[in-house]
Write an enzyme that holds these catalytic residues in place. Structure first.
Site, PDB file in Angstrom:
ATOM      1  N   HIS A  17       0.842  -1.203   0.000  1.00 38.88           N
ATOM      2  CA  HIS A  17       0.000   0.000   0.000  1.00 38.88           C
ATOM      3  C   HIS A  17       0.877   1.252   0.000  1.00 38.88           C
ATOM      4  CE1 HIS A  17      -3.040  -2.648   2.339  1.00 38.88           C
ATOM      5  NE2 HIS A  17      -3.481  -2.550   1.093  1.00 38.88           N
ATOM      6  N   LYS A  41     -16.749  -3.674  12.891  1.00 36.80           N
ATOM      7  CA  LYS A  41     -15.676  -3.259  13.791  1.00 36.80           C
ATOM      8  C   LYS A  41     -16.084  -2.075  14.656  1.00 36.80           C
ATOM      9  CE  LYS A  41     -12.343  -5.923  12.010  1.00 36.80           C
ATOM     10  NZ  LYS A  41     -11.555  -6.857  12.718  1.00 36.80           N
ATOM     11  N   SER A 127      -3.027  -7.712   3.099  1.00 34.37           N
ATOM     12  CA  SER A 127      -3.373  -7.517   4.514  1.00 34.37           C
ATOM     13  C   SER A 127      -3.805  -8.835   5.148  1.00 34.37           C
ATOM     14  CB  SER A 127      -4.485  -6.477   4.650  1.00 34.37           C
ATOM     15  OG  SER A 127      -4.032  -5.217   4.236  1.00 34.37           O
TER      16      SER A 127
END
Length: 158
Positions: A17, A41, A127
């Site tokens: 990234h 989340k 990720s």
């Protein structure tokens, strides 16, 4: 002034990234790394992701990190971005992102999307893999900024 939005969840942000942000910072006057919320989340997780991404990218003067909780096309309009940046590592990434590009064209005509592939040395990092390695106590230092490594190893990002 040309502004590009690089949106994603960045859970966590990794060197691939950061590579794309670095390269975009040369191509555009202003780069916004937009970190999207995840409905599952706690909102404090978003705040932590923003803080960690800021640390990882603080050496780039024309980069801002902002959390958001809305359609990407609406956020792009709010921050004045005329272009969305998407990273492509695989054909699978391209198929998904191309579908999103076409959806975004309907939602926001005139908003362009560009694809960048990460540098070869980062093309395999994701990720998901970083989280998996960390969950087994593996060394992720080659894949992420030291601040992210510390947070992931302390369980702060999951």
């Amino acid at each position: 002034m040309s502004t590009v939005l690089y949106p994603g969840t960045f859970n966590p942000i990794h060197n691939g990234h950061a590579d794309l942000v670095q390269r975009a910072s040369v191509l555009f006057d202003r780069v916004i790394l937009g970190i999207a919320t995840s409905p599952q989340k706690d909102p404090s997780v978003l705040e932590l992701r923003v803080e960690l991404a800021q640390k990882a990218l603080e050496h780039l003067s024309n980069v801002e990190v902002i959390g958001f909780n809305q359609l990407t096309v609406d956020f792009a309009k709010d921050v004045g971005a005329g272009v969305i940046l998407k990273g492509i590592r695989t054909v699978t990434d391209f198929e998904y992102e191309f579908q999103m590009l076409n959806m975004n064209r309907v939602l926001a005509p005139g908003l362009e999307t560009i694809f960048l592939a990460p540098s070869e040395e980062y093309s395999y990092i994701s990720s998901t893999l970083v989280r998996q390695i960390a969950s087994y106590g593996g060394d992720i230092s080659s894949f992420v900024h030291p601040a992210i490594e510390e947070a992931v190893n302390n369980g702060a990002i999951f």
